[in-house]
Design an enzyme around this catalytic site. Structure first.
Site, PDB file in Angstrom:
ATOM      1  N   LYS A  83       0.836  -1.183  -0.030  1.00  0.00           N
ATOM      2  CA  LYS A  83      -0.018   0.025  -0.066  1.00  0.00           C
ATOM      3  C   LYS A  83       1.000   1.358  -0.067  1.00  0.00           C
ATOM      4  CE  LYS A  83      -4.296   0.542   2.365  1.00  0.00           C
ATOM      5  NZ  LYS A  83      -5.046   0.420   3.825  1.00  0.00           N
ATOM      6  N   VAL A  84       0.736   2.031  -0.958  1.00  0.00           N
ATOM      7  CA  VAL A  84       1.366   3.387  -1.189  1.00  0.00           C
ATOM      8  C   VAL A  84       0.587   4.671  -1.153  1.00  0.00           C
ATOM      9  CG1 VAL A  84       3.291   2.249  -2.209  1.00  0.00           C
ATOM     10  CG2 VAL A  84       1.461   3.437  -3.562  1.00  0.00           C
TER      11      VAL A  84
END
Ligand code: G3P
Length: 221
Positions: A83-84
């Protein structure tokens, strides 16, 4: 529609996973902080329990730091999704990680344009936060409808992962629109399970069965 649990609480994850309800998990630093303890051990355990995609978030805000953290997180298991954040550095990391074969979830998405850019950068999931839009007087669910239309117009493969879900009606609305995934806090999933008529009906069935047994002591199940 896939159901993910939005939590780092192992007890809830085990409980709903045992019911066969979970297609995956999403976590974030706030959810890990809420549970306390060693976040790395918690993340490893979640990845071990759940077979589907488990989103684990980087905490670096710059490209190289994100890549380094992502490669470490990926060691927890093949079902890890990185997750960015929806930032220029996050999209650059998304592009690189995707080209290395990793699945990426772009988080903190609040507009159709952000979602389109995340899809172009190769994200497997985009996470629009609908509850937080509702909180500031905007209609979070209309963002989901817009994304569904835009992604369908162009055949984007990126999945719309509805996040910041606050109540069961959010889930119904997201399903009607055709969102790919909803990620639910455990209390929302618990509320979806319950109906007062189910409880009353079960109570009455059991009371009638007891009555039958008293009238005829030979009755057995
Ligand atoms: O998945 C994102 C979610 O954890 C954010 O939810 O309720 O903090 O807006 P909330």
């Amino acid at each position: 529609m896939k159901i993910f649990l939005d939590t780092a609480n192992l007890q809830s994850i085990r409980m709903y996973n045992d019911m066969g309800l979970l297609d995956g998990i999403t976590t974030n630093p706030s959810l890990l902080a809420r549970e306390g303890g060693d976040p790395q051990k918690t993340m490893e355990e979640i990845v071990r329990i759940v077979k589907g995609d488990v989103s684990l978030e980087v905490v670096s805000t710059e490209y190289y730091g994100m890549l380094e953290e992502a490669r470490k997180l990926k060691r927890y298991g093949s079902n890890v999704v990185i997750k960015v954040p929806m930032t220029p550095e996050g999209l650059r990391a998304c592009k690189t990680l995707t080209s290395e074969g990793m699945a990426v979830n772009v988080t903190l998405v609040f507009s159709p344009n952000q979602a389109v850019l995340a899809a172009k950068a190769g994200a497997k999931y985009v996470s629009p936060f609908i509850g937080r839009l509702d909180d500031i007087g905007q209609d979070g669910m209309s963002l989901i409808a817009e994304l569904r239309q835009i992604f369908s117009n162009y055949g984007f493969k990126t999945q719309i992962l509805v996040a910041s879900v606050r109540h069961p009606m959010h889930v119904v609305e997201a399903a009607k629109i055709g969102a790919d995934v909803v990620t639910l806090p455990p209390d929302v999933l618990g509320k979806m399970l319950k109906h007062p008529l189910t409880d009353i009906g079960l109570k009455n069935f059991l009371a009638d069965w007891e009555k039958l047994k008293q009238e005829n002591p030979k009755v057995r199940f």
